[in-house]
Design a protein around this motif. Structure first.
Motif, PDB file in Angstrom:
ATOM      1  N   ARG A   1       0.776  -1.284  -0.128  1.00 62.25           N
ATOM      2  CA  ARG A   1      -0.023   0.086   0.053  1.00 62.25           C
ATOM      3  C   ARG A   1       0.969   1.192   0.063  1.00 62.25           C
ATOM      4  N   ALA A   2       0.422   2.409  -0.525  1.00 59.91           N
ATOM      5  CA  ALA A   2       1.175   3.635  -0.835  1.00 59.91           C
ATOM      6  C   ALA A   2       1.568   4.037   0.921  1.00 59.91           C
ATOM      7  N   GLN A   3       0.722   3.929   1.686  1.00 56.74           N
ATOM      8  CA  GLN A   3       0.986   4.577   3.036  1.00 56.74           C
ATOM      9  C   GLN A   3       2.124   3.887   3.790  1.00 56.74           C
ATOM     10  N   PHE A   4       2.512   2.638   3.223  1.00 59.16           N
ATOM     11  CA  PHE A   4       3.597   1.504   3.707  1.00 59.16           C
ATOM     12  C   PHE A   4       4.708   2.068   2.876  1.00 59.16           C
ATOM     13  N   GLU A   5       4.701   1.939   1.447  1.00 57.34           N
ATOM     14  CA  GLU A   5       5.883   2.120   0.495  1.00 57.34           C
ATOM     15  C   GLU A   5       6.241   3.557   0.899  1.00 57.34           C
ATOM     16  N   GLU A   6       5.580   4.566   1.199  1.00 59.87           N
ATOM     17  CA  GLU A   6       6.080   5.864   1.161  1.00 59.87           C
ATOM     18  C   GLU A   6       6.622   6.461   2.501  1.00 59.87           C
ATOM     19  N   HIS A   7       6.371   5.605   3.406  1.00 52.46           N
ATOM     20  CA  HIS A   7       6.640   5.844   4.828  1.00 52.46           C
ATOM     21  C   HIS A   7       8.083   5.650   5.277  1.00 52.46           C
ATOM     22  N   CYS A   8       8.755   6.520   6.025  1.00 52.49           N
ATOM     23  CA  CYS A   8      10.013   6.571   6.300  1.00 52.49           C
ATOM     24  C   CYS A   8      10.481   5.067   6.701  1.00 52.49           C
ATOM     25  N   ILE A   9       9.766   4.364   7.558  1.00 46.43           N
ATOM     26  CA  ILE A   9      10.100   3.029   7.882  1.00 46.43           C
ATOM     27  C   ILE A   9      10.328   2.210   7.102  1.00 46.43           C
ATOM     28  N   ARG A  10       9.957   2.251   5.870  1.00 44.25           N
ATOM     29  CA  ARG A  10      10.219   1.314   4.632  1.00 44.25           C
ATOM     30  C   ARG A  10      11.546   1.027   4.380  1.00 44.25           C
ATOM     31  N   ARG A  11      12.683   2.134   4.495  1.00 43.79           N
ATOM     32  CA  ARG A  11      13.954   1.987   4.418  1.00 43.79           C
ATOM     33  C   ARG A  11      14.684   1.003   5.308  1.00 43.79           C
ATOM     34  N   LEU A  12      13.949   0.831   6.685  1.00 45.35           N
ATOM     35  CA  LEU A  12      14.474  -0.131   7.746  1.00 45.35           C
ATOM     36  C   LEU A  12      14.117  -1.430   7.619  1.00 45.35           C
ATOM     37  N   LEU A  13      13.437  -1.808   6.269  1.00 44.56           N
ATOM     38  CA  LEU A  13      12.673  -3.073   6.259  1.00 44.56           C
ATOM     39  C   LEU A  13      13.568  -4.035   5.453  1.00 44.56           C
ATOM     40  N   HIS A  14      13.693  -5.129   5.794  1.00 44.10           N
ATOM     41  CA  HIS A  14      14.192  -6.180   4.912  1.00 44.10           C
ATOM     42  C   HIS A  14      13.173  -7.361   4.447  1.00 44.10           C
ATOM     43  N   ARG A  15      13.137  -7.540   3.003  1.00 44.37           N
ATOM     44  CA  ARG A  15      12.224  -8.274   2.615  1.00 44.37           C
ATOM     45  C   ARG A  15      12.425  -9.872   2.868  1.00 44.37           C
ATOM     46  N   LEU A  16      11.678 -10.580   3.674  1.00 40.18           N
ATOM     47  CA  LEU A  16      11.945 -11.956   3.896  1.00 40.18           C
ATOM     48  C   LEU A  16      11.302 -12.963   2.729  1.00 40.18           C
ATOM     49  N   ALA A  17      10.052 -12.525   2.240  1.00 34.92           N
ATOM     50  CA  ALA A  17       9.303 -13.396   1.235  1.00 34.92           C
ATOM     51  C   ALA A  17       8.298 -12.475   0.708  1.00 34.92           C
ATOM     52  N   GLN A  18       7.883 -13.067  -0.437  1.00 32.46           N
ATOM     53  CA  GLN A  18       6.954 -12.220  -1.166  1.00 32.46           C
ATOM     54  C   GLN A  18       5.984 -13.546  -1.914  1.00 32.46           C
ATOM     55  N   PHE A  19       4.565 -13.267  -1.510  1.00 21.20           N
ATOM     56  CA  PHE A  19       3.705 -14.153  -2.171  1.00 21.20           C
ATOM     57  C   PHE A  19       3.069 -13.565  -3.258  1.00 21.20           C
ATOM     58  N   GLU A  20       2.392 -14.428  -4.286  1.00 21.24           N
ATOM     59  CA  GLU A  20       1.299 -13.681  -5.322  1.00 21.24           C
ATOM     60  C   GLU A  20      -0.085 -14.025  -4.473  1.00 21.24           C
ATOM     61  N   LEU A  21      -0.797 -13.078  -4.764  1.00 17.73           N
ATOM     62  CA  LEU A  21      -2.179 -12.807  -4.343  1.00 17.73           C
ATOM     63  C   LEU A  21      -3.032 -13.818  -5.342  1.00 17.73           C
ATOM     64  N   PRO A  22      -4.100 -14.682  -4.926  1.00 16.28           N
ATOM     65  CA  PRO A  22      -5.140 -15.160  -5.810  1.00 16.28           C
ATOM     66  C   PRO A  22      -5.794 -14.131  -6.169  1.00 16.28           C
ATOM     67  N   GLU A  23      -6.515 -14.381  -7.625  1.00 18.44           N
ATOM     68  CA  GLU A  23      -7.319 -13.434  -8.410  1.00 18.44           C
ATOM     69  C   GLU A  23      -8.372 -12.652  -7.414  1.00 18.44           C
ATOM     70  N   SER A  24      -8.903 -13.441  -6.581  1.00 18.14           N
ATOM     71  CA  SER A  24     -10.142 -12.872  -5.840  1.00 18.14           C
ATOM     72  C   SER A  24      -9.711 -11.923  -4.765  1.00 18.14           C
ATOM     73  N   VAL A  25      -8.519 -11.976  -4.304  1.00 23.14           N
ATOM     74  CA  VAL A  25      -8.011 -11.095  -3.417  1.00 23.14           C
ATOM     75  C   VAL A  25      -7.555  -9.984  -4.191  1.00 23.14           C
ATOM     76  N   ARG A  26      -6.974 -10.272  -5.182  1.00 22.78           N
ATOM     77  CA  ARG A  26      -6.447  -8.902  -6.078  1.00 22.78           C
ATOM     78  C   ARG A  26      -7.616  -8.078  -6.506  1.00 22.78           C
ATOM     79  N   GLU A  27      -8.776  -8.495  -6.879  1.00 21.28           N
ATOM     80  CA  GLU A  27      -9.864  -7.994  -6.994  1.00 21.28           C
ATOM     81  C   GLU A  27     -10.410  -7.159  -5.944  1.00 21.28           C
ATOM     82  N   GLU A  28     -10.198  -7.630  -4.693  1.00 22.36           N
ATOM     83  CA  GLU A  28     -11.012  -6.996  -3.449  1.00 22.36           C
ATOM     84  C   GLU A  28      -9.845  -6.100  -2.796  1.00 22.36           C
ATOM     85  N   ASN A  29      -8.834  -5.759  -3.648  1.00 25.38           N
ATOM     86  CA  ASN A  29      -7.487  -5.030  -2.945  1.00 25.38           C
ATOM     87  C   ASN A  29      -6.989  -4.070  -3.968  1.00 25.38           C
ATOM     88  N   TYR A  30      -7.838  -3.727  -5.058  1.00 22.77           N
ATOM     89  CA  TYR A  30      -7.577  -2.496  -6.090  1.00 22.77           C
ATOM     90  C   TYR A  30      -6.426  -3.036  -6.925  1.00 22.77           C
TER      91      TYR A  30
END
Length: 220
Positions: free
Chosen positions: A177-206
């Motif tokens: 979400r934009a509020q997450f990606e644009e916040h200053c905390i974002r530069r202090l985070l290390h990505r551990l994993a990424q998962f693709e969302l099911p189509e139904s969840v994509r539709e419900e989350n813009y």
């Protein structure tokens, strides 16, 4: 497999018995008047606990794939909602789990979801812990909590206190979400994993397509 009470899942269960609508337990169906009721007649706060949010989905999946992360640990699921991350922690062998959500109905959802998974429920707290003196948790889980800039800033400060006081590990689930990606905390985070969302969840989350799990590493 994690089983949850969500309106769009095949386990469409909720709190009908508690509402006195029917004597059939935990079933939210067309027989319940709230199924088609106008929003203003819903007697509770917005039912955020009724949605399996994409950040929480990623966080729960990550824990189930990596049970050692919380095995034997004391765990806080902050903004627990339906209790998915708390349940995942219990399934992975956490020593003690606390689910915290300021909506009291979320605690009921968590208890019912634990029943679906054959688990004893975690401790459920409804006080707002953000800004309170840090407790000695080994691990804090946050799914979909960075949806508001002011809340994100409060979390940033409080999580820093928890980490510096007790060495707490913090895992965050968010679909970008934009509020997450644009916040200053974002530069202090290390990505551990990424998962693709099911189509139904994509539709419900813009149209968001993926959800990630991040480890928070604050500045010393």
């Amino acid at each position: 497999m994690l089983r949850l009470l969500t309106p769009r899942s095949r386990h469409v269960n909720a709190f009908v018995k508690a509402f006195g609508q029917t004597d059939r337990p935990r079933r939210c169906s067309a027989s319940c008047r709230f199924w088609r009721e106008k929003p203003e007649l819903w007697p509770f706060d917005d039912p955020y606990w009724a949605i399996y949010w994409p950040g929480g989905q990623a966080l729960s999946r990550y824990l189930l794939d990596n049970p050692a992360v919380c095995r034997g640990k004391t765990v806080l699921d902050l903004g627990s909602g339906c209790g998915a991350s708390a349940i995942a922690a219990k399934l992975c062998g956490a020593a003690h789990v606390v689910a915290n959500d300021i909506d009291t109905v979320a605690a009921v959802a968590t208890h019912m979801n634990c029943e679906l998974n054959g688990l004893e429920p975690p401790v459920c707290l409804t006080d707002n812990l953000i800004g309170s003196p840090p407790k000695g948790f080994d691990l804090i889980l946050l799914g979909d909590m960075f949806y508001d800039e002011a809340l994100a800033t409060s979390l940033h400060s409080w999580l820093d206190d928890c980490i510096h006081t007790h060495g707490t590990k913090v895992l965050i689930g968010d679909p970008g979400r934009a509020q997450f990606e644009e916040h200053c905390i974002r530069r202090l985070l290390h990505r551990l994993a990424q998962f693709e969302l099911p189509e139904s969840v994509r539709e419900e989350n813009y149209g968001l397509t993926c959800s990630s799990v991040w480890c928070y590493r604050p500045e010393p």
